[in-house]
Design an enzyme around this catalytic site. Structure first.
Site, PDB file in Angstrom:
ATOM      1  N   ASP A  18     -10.835   9.125   4.472  1.00 44.62           N
ATOM      2  CA  ASP A  18      -9.527   9.782   4.421  1.00 44.62           C
ATOM      3  C   ASP A  18      -9.712  11.251   4.049  1.00 44.62           C
ATOM      4  O   ASP A  18     -10.007  11.554   2.892  1.00 44.62           O
ATOM      5  CB  ASP A  18      -8.655   9.078   3.387  1.00 44.62           C
ATOM      6  N   TYR A  69       0.836  -1.202   0.000  1.00 45.64           N
ATOM      7  CA  TYR A  69       0.000   0.000   0.000  1.00 45.64           C
ATOM      8  C   TYR A  69       0.873   1.255   0.000  1.00 45.64           C
ATOM      9  O   TYR A  69       0.681   2.153  -0.822  1.00 45.64           O
ATOM     10  CB  TYR A  69      -0.923  -0.017   1.213  1.00 45.64           C
ATOM     11  N   ASP A  93      -2.706   5.531   9.523  1.00 45.39           N
ATOM     12  CA  ASP A  93      -3.814   4.802   8.917  1.00 45.39           C
ATOM     13  C   ASP A  93      -4.185   3.617   9.793  1.00 45.39           C
ATOM     14  O   ASP A  93      -3.302   2.942  10.345  1.00 45.39           O
ATOM     15  CB  ASP A  93      -3.433   4.287   7.526  1.00 45.39           C
TER      16      ASP A  93
END
Length: 125
Positions: free
Chosen positions: A39, A15, A99
């Site tokens: 996000d 990612y 994240d």
């Protein structure tokens, strides 16, 4: 049973690498069907593959570098931070979000929530 710690860590590293230098299609391929993206946290939650593809499409063609700073895995969830440096002309923009992701049994991302705000984006020469 869930994905292994190693599989989740591999997905996280992919990612980070793909957000920096891959295509939006490559990033979206890491997501499971029915996945969600928020996000940054507090913005609208993206719930379709098309919305998620459009979101990551904004990164296509940018000159960027990314590196994983840390990752913590617990069960089928992980929290991690990475640094993304974007070059635009003579300017650079650095962002290091945290994240939080959940994963399915195959290591595909089922949800992603990114913790950052505008003041976390650092502009420099």
């Amino acid at each position: 049973m869930g994905a292994s710690r190693e599989t989740i860590l591999e997905t996280i590293q992919k990612y980070v690498d793909l957000v920096a230098t891959g295509s939006s299609a490559d990033v979206v391929a890491l997501y499971a069907d029915g996945a969600t993206v928020e996000d940054p946290v507090g913005s609208d939650v993206l719930t379709t593959r098309e919305q998620i593809a459009a979101f990551y499409g904004a990164l296509d063609g940018l000159e960027q570098e990314g590196r994983l700073l840390f990752a913590r895995v617990a069960g089928n969830e992980a929290a991690f931070s990475f640094e993304l440096v974007t070059k635009a002309g003579d300017q650079t923009y650095t962002l290091a979000p945290i994240d939080v992701m959940t994963f399915d049994d195959d290591g595909k991302i089922t949800s992603m929530r990114a913790f950052w705000a505008g003041e976390d984006l650092i502009a420099g020469p």
